[in-house]
Design an enzyme around this catalytic site. Structure first.
Site, PDB file in Angstrom:
ATOM      1  N   GLU A 229       0.892  -1.170   0.000  1.00 17.14           N
ATOM      2  CA  GLU A 229       0.000   0.000   0.000  1.00 17.14           C
ATOM      3  C   GLU A 229       0.916   1.201   0.000  1.00 17.14           C
ATOM      4  O   GLU A 229       1.513   1.533   1.017  1.00 17.14           O
ATOM      5  CB  GLU A 229      -0.916  -0.038   1.229  1.00 17.14           C
ATOM      6  CG  GLU A 229      -2.132   0.884   1.102  1.00 17.14           C
ATOM      7  CD  GLU A 229      -1.823   2.322   1.490  1.00 17.14           C
ATOM      8  OE1 GLU A 229      -1.575   3.134   0.570  1.00 17.14           O
ATOM      9  OE2 GLU A 229      -1.833   2.630   2.686  1.00 17.14           O
ATOM     10  N   CYS A 263      -1.888   9.026   2.745  1.00 15.34           N
ATOM     11  CA  CYS A 263      -1.794   8.551   1.366  1.00 15.34           C
ATOM     12  C   CYS A 263      -3.119   8.749   0.634  1.00 15.34           C
ATOM     13  O   CYS A 263      -3.139   8.958  -0.576  1.00 15.34           O
ATOM     14  CB  CYS A 263      -1.379   7.084   1.338  1.00 15.34           C
ATOM     15  SG  CYS A 263      -2.461   5.998   2.295  1.00 15.34           S
TER      16      CYS A 263
END
Length: 453
Positions: A229, A263
């Protein structure tokens, strides 16, 4: 052995010094984790459920203790640190209640008397985790991994070793057997050798593209499963028929929560040109109202960045973009690790704040004249973690969702992770999924069982 000292980014004061584990100590920890797996995989879902619910209770009971360490280590506003710890309790409760169902045998009719797929634990799984959500990033991995019968080993970012040890404390206080979850106090230079250790069966990483590529390369050479990720440069696509007031509030939260260090933050604001001027003026009013200051103050919304070098990186991205022709509407100034909430307009796809991930409170604004142009702008990124689309015509937005090159499309909402939904991206945002049934099945052996008389 080296010494790592954590520093409060708001006050600049040293918090704690930690001695990193030696190679011998790391090997011993991994051996104990491997030994624990042999007994842990034999436990029932009921036993694991009881322990994970106890972990959730511990998180709720001592939320303030854990949240204060987060805030001191990375400058996150205390109210947001509290919310992070509370969310960790939620993911524990979710997997405690749903893991058995997610991993039940999948019966498949064939010409055999009986055939099915079982989902079995892989063993010791290494998690390489970042500092920006030091509890949540870990728990969204650890909760499903432990419920699946795996053993978790954490290599956390060096500026959040206090939080890393607190997570280990949560599992100890919950009553987990020793070495079900262990923290390795180690620098990034130790990761390659840890992955190469045959005890490690798989690796999950949340972090930068470069870190993900390095981990994936080492794991690949050793034929080990990875889930990555990585970064994101999510766009907030605002159509002219949006509910403007609701959209404004969501966009502010999407970009500026956690001081922009996420993010999945909405980093690129794409607005229909016909409403851009009005929207931006209203946005400026709301951003001016955001309270900056001491992260330990419950009223603070904008804290500091986690380190001064991160603030300098953002400053450089903003300043270069201004030289390239972007217009500064608010903010733009840095003081040590603090960076003012910043909005840049007239941003083109060639500018740094559009092309690169901006990990801090800076929002790049670009206009479009058609939905096709909006989609093209949104997809004009090496990242593909998520996108938010704002419109009153939800049906039309749903029909074009497939055209966005993303791991998630959120309509009239900011992109967020939810234990019930798979989370992850495409392109340079990584691969694999966390959370939901899809996440817990990433680190299991899908075993075919075929039986004939």
């Amino acid at each position: 052995m080296a010494t790592v000292t954590s520093v409060n980014p708001y006050s600049g004061k040293e918090l704690e010094s930690y001695k990193t584990h030696t190679k011998t100590e790391i090997s011993e920890i991994l051996e104990k984790a491997s030994d624990r797996f042999l007994s842990w995989r034999e436990t029932s879902f009921a036993e694991r459920k009881k322990l994970l619910l106890a972990a959730a209770t511990e998180l709720k009971k001592n939320t303030k203790e854990y949240a204060e360490t987060i805030t001191q280590e990375i400058g996150k506003p205390i109210s947001q640190s509290v919310a992070e710890v509370e969310k960790c309790a939620w993911v524990c409760e979710y997997y405690a209640e749903n893991a058995e169902k997610h991993l039940q045998d999948e019966v498949i009719k064939t010409d055999a008397k009986k055939s099915y797929v079982s989902f079995e634990p892989m063993g010791v799984v290494l998690a390489v985790m970042p500092w920006n959500y030091p509890f949540w990033q870990v728990f969204r991995f650890a909760a499903p991994a432990l419920m699946a019968g795996n053993i978790a080993v954490l290599k956390h970012a060096s500026n959040v070793f206090g939080s890393a040890l607190n997570i280990e404390k949560v599992f100890k206080r919950a009553g987990y057997p020793g070495h079900c979850f262990t923290t390795l106090l180690a620098g990034s230079d130790a990761i390659e050798e840890i992955i190469e250790n045959p005890i490690i069966k798989a690796v999950t990483l949340t972090g930068s593209v470069s870190a993900g590529a390095a981990v994936a390369a080492t794991a690949g050479k050793n034929i080990k499963k990875t889930v990555l990720e990585l970064g994101g440069s999510n766009s907030l696509v605002v159509l002219k028929d949006c509910d403007m007031e609701a959209t404004l509030d969501i966009c502010v939260q999407a970009r500026f929560q956690n001081t922009g260090q996420s993010c999945i933050a909405g980093k690129r604001l794409l607005i229909d040109a016909s409403i851009a001027d009005v929207f931006v003026e209203k946005l400026l009013v709301k951003v001016r109202e955001l309270k900056s200051g001491d992260p330990m103050d419950e009223k603070t919304y904008i804290g500091t960045l986690a380190r001064e070098d991160l603030a300098k990186d953002l400053e450089e991205q903003v300043n270069v973009s201004l030289k390239e022709g972007a217009q500064l509407r608010i903010g733009g100034k840095r003081q040590r690790a603090y960076f003012e909430p910043t909005i840049l307009t007239e941003v083109s796809p060639k500018m740094k704040v559009f092309k690169e991930e901006t990990f801090g409170p800076a929002l790049a604004v670009t206009t479009f004249k058609s939905i096709d142009e909006a989609i093209e702008l949104s997809n004009n990124s090496k990242f593909g973690l998520g996108v938010s689309v704002f419109t009153k015509n939800v049906e039309a937005a749903e029909k074009i969702a497939y055209r966005f090159e993303e791991g998630a499309v959120f309509i009239n909402e900011l992109v967020k992770s939810d234990p019930r939904l798979p989370f992850g991206g495409v392109k340079d945002s990584g691969y694999g999924r966390e959370l939901s049934q899809h996440g817990i099945r990433e680190f299991v052996n899908r075993k075919t069982i075929y039986i004939n008389e």
